[in-house]
Design a protein around this motif. Structure first.
Motif: not given
Ligand code: PMV
Length: 363
Positions: A29, A164-166, A226, A272, A32-34, A46, A125, A169, A313-314, A222
């Protein structure tokens, strides 16, 4: 599009058994999605570069059962049976059952492998969930052959998001936007869409060298991370900033302004981490070596004028981003100056990619 549109009508075809396979990449990203609401509905938009080398390959074999009972599946990683992966996949299956009503009608074998080392601190993920979602869509496509490829990709992204959200993408490339916003027409909270506006040559084949600063288990999952954005004192400003940053990124991508690009993505990465440091409980996910690397990148950039920047990233690993035209001296710098801050000197050379590929798709 609403969720309802992903609930299928009665299927037109019958399938008794078969195998499908997809390889799907990771993504990084830039904005960032957070922070999320229920079912991975993002609190802010994001945008990411799809990667090329870091990917998961998944083979899904299926056999129709006599009776529709409970879910029936086994998971293998690199050929080894992994019962400990079972609960995560079961939760995913439960979540997507309404959209894939055939899930209880088959016995599945899920065989998966990653190109990057398992304990590299690189989350699998995004690539893993997107690869599985694509395999399930290939099966649904056999049950419903009249589906368009646009719908196929959209629903694959929609399902991956529920895993898993990201991951939503990772289906296509090279730049993907997720989360409804006014800058990108057609953007949605439900799935990722391609960024179809003008992008300057400078951003084609952009390089991402991933420094494995810390390969350990994530300190904070994550999901927990979140959730810490609920009631966070700076949440509202942060979500508004992500919208503003996306609007600001559009002319940067068009003009090829690398200085402005670097300023924006580095600020996003540090924001982030600032959100994590100012939540309750609070976390510092950077390590001393993360800061060493960041300071060296800044000094090198000042000294040489080369366009090298970073994102995070996180976790503690650093993604070193730079244009392909400047790859030679920057990679030399990575090897001579930054590799010493990586565990066992390890880093992974990746670059922008164009999305997942079907390996077996017997449509
Ligand atoms: O998809 P998740 O829930 O693992 O969240 C990913 C969050 C970040 O990697 C930190 C930012 C992003 O947008 O990918």
């Amino acid at each position: 599009m609403t969720e309802q549109q992903f609930i299928p009508q009665a299927y037109s075809n019958k399938v008794s058994q078969g195998t499908v396979s997809w390889e799907s990449p990771s993504n990084i990203a830039l904005i960032k999605y957070w922070g999320k609401k229920k079912d991975q509905i993002p609190e802010n938009p994001s945008i990411s570069f799809t990667l090329n080398a870091c990917k998961t390959t998944t083979v899904l074999s299926y056999t129709k059962k006599e009776e529709t009972s409970d879910f029936d599946f086994e998971v293998y990683l690199d050929g080894k049976h992994k019962p400990d992966f079972q609960p995560k996949i079961k939760t995913f299956f439960e979540r997507v059952l309404v959209y894939l009503p055939f899930l209880k009608e088959f016995t599945f074998k899920i065989e998966t492998s990653n190109t990057f080392p398992h304990s590299s601190g690189i989350a699998s993920s995004a690539s893993g969930m997107s690869a599985l979602a694509l395999c399930l869509m290939s099966l649904e496509n056999q049950l419903q052959p009249e589906m368009t490829s646009e719908f196929f990709n959209q629903k694959a992204s929609f399902l991956a998001r529920l895993g898993s959200g990201s991951a939503c993408r990772s289906i296509e490339g090279d730049l993907i936007v997720w989360g409804a916003n006014t800058t990108v027409k057609g953007s949605s909270d439900l799935f990722g869409v391609k960024y179809t506006y003008a992008v300057h040559e400078n951003f084609k084949s952009y390089q991402d060298t991933i420094l494995l600063v810390d390969k350990g288990e994530k300190q904070v999952s994550s999901t927990v991370g979140h959730n810490l954005m609920h009631g966070h004192p700076f949440a509202a400003q942060r979500f508004a900033q992500a919208h503003d940053n996306l609007a600001a990124l559009k002319p940067i991508l068009e003009s090829g302004d690398l200085e402005a690009f670097i300023a924006l993505i580095e600020s996003e990465a540090l924001t982030l981490h600032a959100m994590m440091m100012t939540s309750m409980p609070y976390f510092i996910l950077m390590k001393p070596n993360t800061l060493e690397v960041i300071n060296k990148i800044w000094a090198f950039r000042k000294e040489t004028g080369l366009h090298v920047g970073f994102t995070l990233d996180a976790g503690a690993n650093v993604h070193v981003l730079y244009p392909k035209a400047e790859a030679e001296p920057i990679l030399e710098f990575v090897k001579s100056e930054l590799a010493v801050h990586c565990q066992n000197g390890q880093f992974i050379c990746d670059e922008i990619g164009f999305g997942a590929k079907a390996l077996i798709n017997n449509k």
